[in-house]
Design an enzyme around this catalytic site. Sequence first.
Site, PDB file in Angstrom:
ATOM      1  N   CYS A   1       0.831  -1.204   0.000  1.00 17.65           N
ATOM      2  CA  CYS A   1       0.000   0.000   0.000  1.00 17.65           C
ATOM      3  C   CYS A   1       0.865   1.254   0.000  1.00 17.65           C
ATOM      4  CB  CYS A   1      -0.926  -0.009   1.209  1.00 17.65           C
ATOM      5  SG  CYS A   1      -2.233  -1.247   1.116  1.00 17.65           S
TER       6      CYS A   1
ATOM      7  N   CYS B   1      14.038   4.460  -6.048  1.00 17.73           N
ATOM      8  CA  CYS B   1      12.585   4.333  -5.898  1.00 17.73           C
ATOM      9  C   CYS B   1      12.206   4.995  -4.571  1.00 17.73           C
ATOM     10  CB  CYS B   1      12.156   2.861  -5.942  1.00 17.73           C
ATOM     11  SG  CYS B   1      12.900   1.842  -4.653  1.00 17.73           S
TER      12      CYS B   1
END
Length: 393
Positions: A197, A351
């Site tokens: 999530c 990232c």
Amino acid sequence: MSLPPLVEPAAELTVDEIRRYSRHLIIPDVGVEGQKRLKNARVLCVGAGGLGSPALMYLAAAGVGTLGIIDFDTVDESNLQRQIIHGVSDVGRSKAESAAASIREINPLVNVEIHDTALDRDNVREIFSRYDLIVDGTDNFATRYMVNDAAVLLGKPYVWGSIYRFDGQASVFWAEHGPCYRCLYPEPPPPGMVPSCAEGGVLGVLCASIGSIQVNEAIKLLAGIGEPLVGRLMVYDALEMSYRKIKVRKDPNCVLCGENPTVTDLLEDYEDFCGAVSVEAQEAVVDATITALELKEWQDAGKDIFLVDVREPAEYEIVRIPGSTLIPKGEIISGEALAKLPQDKQIVLHCKSGVRSAEALAALKAAGFKDAVHLQGGVLSWVKQIDPSLPAY
């Protein structure tokens, strides 16, 4: 499948309890007897986050006598979009303590037991053994498999839920009466295949939808009413507003609850079993990892680098490292983006936290980009060490 009540009823309800739970008491299927069972029940919620928030609040409101909370994290501002048991004043506070305070405000008749620690192989059996039922609100595969294995080995039922973006799932796993989590998912997905999530996002209200289903199942199990989701997987699509049920059969070859189990104890390392990153990624990052401070030094020195952000476009819009170019990991893994990468510059991948960039780095090295490196800790590290004014989403 109707099942017998999980707990015996308490001796009596007080006058205050009768007043508080009157809307339960007049439901024939619950009644005084069912409410007494809830009062006598001991339920542990693993996690006080997205799913744990609504689950704990409704379990408390329903009158579950003892609620256990296990969570070692602290409340962050990014939690407040969905973790409704916490408020602005709780930022920086222990999630377990914050959740306990909210529960006491909702229902002071509930006894709250706090486990402000990480659930691990050394404590899971001892903690689980204190409770009748487990509600799993975890968000990572390693803990999910550990919760399942401990529950099966202890003979405990547990209510499971999962959320991602607009999709949710829920089920009840109880090896004595049906399948366990390993019957549904014998092996964890490959590293990086299923975003968390934190990487992919989640609609805040989805937590309430799935969390309330989990509480509904918990009440049914405790009071012995209705047909719990044993052997059934509930799948919810919030965008289409659709629910569907999928039958899940007990696997006779399940390594844990099958006819000839080969897993008879908790694993030594669930993180290793689930693989935080692939073997290829682990090998790729050796001597090919730089820190945020090193990246800043390279930029300040004018080093000829090509900084690649391998996150998704929505993440790139929230926050980005100056000078970065967005090329999502999927395009690198598939080979689609290889032609966009320069051969004459130092390629630096990053990232959010370093997992996806490690996987992308492995793909680049396999394609011949031997000098490519990735940023340890990703954007989070950059924000923490270089520019705290940027949002750490």
